[in-house]
Design a protein around this motif. Structure first.
Motif, PDB file in Angstrom:
ATOM      1  N   GLY A  56       0.851  -1.297   0.145  1.00  0.00           N
ATOM      2  CA  GLY A  56       0.183  -0.011  -0.094  1.00  0.00           C
ATOM      3  C   GLY A  56       0.654   1.306  -0.169  1.00  0.00           C
ATOM      4  O   GLY A  56       0.297   2.400  -0.388  1.00  0.00           O
ATOM      5  N   SER A  57       2.029   1.262   0.248  1.00  0.00           N
ATOM      6  CA  SER A  57       3.141   2.284   0.424  1.00  0.00           C
ATOM      7  C   SER A  57       4.226   2.092  -0.483  1.00  0.00           C
ATOM      8  O   SER A  57       4.885   1.086  -0.313  1.00  0.00           O
ATOM      9  CB  SER A  57       3.385   2.868   1.856  1.00  0.00           C
ATOM     10  OG  SER A  57       2.062   3.176   2.570  1.00  0.00           O
ATOM     11  N   THR A  58       4.566   3.047  -1.110  1.00  0.00           N
ATOM     12  CA  THR A  58       6.081   3.051  -1.679  1.00  0.00           C
ATOM     13  C   THR A  58       6.841   4.116  -1.438  1.00  0.00           C
ATOM     14  O   THR A  58       6.437   5.196  -1.193  1.00  0.00           O
ATOM     15  CB  THR A  58       5.664   2.758  -3.185  1.00  0.00           C
ATOM     16  OG1 THR A  58       5.184   3.868  -3.696  1.00  0.00           O
ATOM     17  CG2 THR A  58       5.135   1.296  -3.661  1.00  0.00           C
ATOM     18  N   TYR A  59       8.142   3.966  -1.725  1.00  0.00           N
ATOM     19  CA  TYR A  59       9.141   5.204  -1.647  1.00  0.00           C
ATOM     20  C   TYR A  59      10.230   4.774  -2.574  1.00  0.00           C
ATOM     21  O   TYR A  59      10.562   3.938  -2.732  1.00  0.00           O
ATOM     22  CB  TYR A  59       9.603   5.055  -0.265  1.00  0.00           C
ATOM     23  CG  TYR A  59      10.364   6.469   0.044  1.00  0.00           C
ATOM     24  CD1 TYR A  59      11.965   6.327   0.058  1.00  0.00           C
ATOM     25  CD2 TYR A  59       9.923   7.630   0.323  1.00  0.00           C
ATOM     26  CE1 TYR A  59      12.621   7.408   0.350  1.00  0.00           C
ATOM     27  CE2 TYR A  59      10.765   8.871   0.373  1.00  0.00           C
ATOM     28  CZ  TYR A  59      12.000   8.700   0.509  1.00  0.00           C
ATOM     29  OH  TYR A  59      12.769   9.790   0.639  1.00  0.00           O
ATOM     30  N   TYR A  60      10.370   5.751  -3.300  1.00  0.00           N
ATOM     31  CA  TYR A  60      11.512   6.151  -4.283  1.00  0.00           C
ATOM     32  C   TYR A  60      12.453   7.200  -4.133  1.00  0.00           C
ATOM     33  O   TYR A  60      12.322   8.014  -3.813  1.00  0.00           O
ATOM     34  CB  TYR A  60      10.931   6.214  -5.927  1.00  0.00           C
ATOM     35  CG  TYR A  60       9.863   4.965  -6.151  1.00  0.00           C
ATOM     36  CD1 TYR A  60       8.686   5.247  -5.732  1.00  0.00           C
ATOM     37  CD2 TYR A  60      10.331   4.200  -6.885  1.00  0.00           C
ATOM     38  CE1 TYR A  60       7.587   4.290  -6.251  1.00  0.00           C
ATOM     39  CE2 TYR A  60       9.462   3.130  -7.342  1.00  0.00           C
ATOM     40  CZ  TYR A  60       7.863   3.411  -7.049  1.00  0.00           C
ATOM     41  OH  TYR A  60       6.816   2.344  -7.347  1.00  0.00           O
ATOM     42  N   THR A  61      13.616   6.460  -4.766  1.00  0.00           N
ATOM     43  CA  THR A  61      14.843   7.657  -4.678  1.00  0.00           C
ATOM     44  C   THR A  61      14.353   8.737  -6.160  1.00  0.00           C
ATOM     45  O   THR A  61      13.721   8.003  -7.073  1.00  0.00           O
ATOM     46  CB  THR A  61      16.184   7.115  -4.807  1.00  0.00           C
ATOM     47  OG1 THR A  61      16.999   8.335  -4.623  1.00  0.00           O
ATOM     48  CG2 THR A  61      16.686   6.683  -6.290  1.00  0.00           C
ATOM     49  N   ASP A  62      14.671   9.845  -5.872  1.00  0.00           N
ATOM     50  CA  ASP A  62      14.347  10.680  -6.934  1.00  0.00           C
ATOM     51  C   ASP A  62      14.939  10.467  -8.284  1.00  0.00           C
ATOM     52  O   ASP A  62      14.224  10.766  -9.237  1.00  0.00           O
ATOM     53  CB  ASP A  62      14.991  12.148  -6.553  1.00  0.00           C
ATOM     54  CG  ASP A  62      14.135  12.650  -5.494  1.00  0.00           C
ATOM     55  OD1 ASP A  62      14.658  13.840  -4.850  1.00  0.00           O
ATOM     56  OD2 ASP A  62      13.277  12.422  -5.029  1.00  0.00           O
ATOM     57  N   ALA A  63      16.011   9.605  -8.270  1.00  0.00           N
ATOM     58  CA  ALA A  63      16.687   9.259  -9.644  1.00  0.00           C
ATOM     59  C   ALA A  63      15.788   8.436 -10.462  1.00  0.00           C
ATOM     60  O   ALA A  63      15.962   8.361 -11.751  1.00  0.00           O
ATOM     61  CB  ALA A  63      18.023   8.742  -9.423  1.00  0.00           C
TER      62      ALA A  63
END
Length: 128
Positions: A56-63
């Motif tokens: 349900g939740s994700t997180y990415y590096t900006d690149a």
């Protein structure tokens, strides 16, 4: 114990796509926060993306935002990383990692110290 095995790496031209998979066994996969990291030759390992236990939740590096998508199939005990619009700077060994703590912290998921188990890595090479 959690065993992680990555697959799906290879050689692709810039602008192309690859999908990495990480098969997990051992501890209950569905309660584990999962992430992808990568390490280019001569560089430090860096965070790519993480996903909460239920997806349900994700997180990415900006690149990689807008180009990569992390997902999981708990019924298959498998983590994925869909990589589109690949660039030469995405060339690296990609590792999946498992965090057995129950707390999703978003940006805190980028710390490699959180992860208890690691796969052996799969090479991704993007040619220009």
């Amino acid at each position: 114990q959690v065993q992680l095995v990555e697959s799906g790496g290879g050689l692709v031209q810039a602008g192309g796509s690859l999908r990495l998979s990480c098969a997990a066994s051992g501890r209950t996969f569905s309660t584990t926060i999962m992430a992808w990291f990568r390490q280019a030759l001569g560089k430090e390992r860096e965070f790519v993306a993480a996903i909460s236990w239920n997806g349900g939740s994700t997180y990415y590096t900006d690149a990689v935002k807008g180009r990569f998508t992390i997902s999981r199939d708990n019924a298959k005990n498998t983590l994925y990383l869909q990589m589109n619009s690949l660039k030469p700077e995405d060339t690296a060994v990609y590792y999946c990692a498992a965090d057995t703590s129950p707390l999703w912290t978003g940006s805190g998921s980028r710390s490699a110290d959180r992860y208890d188990y690691w796969g052996q890595g799969t090479q991704v090479t993007v040619s220009s």
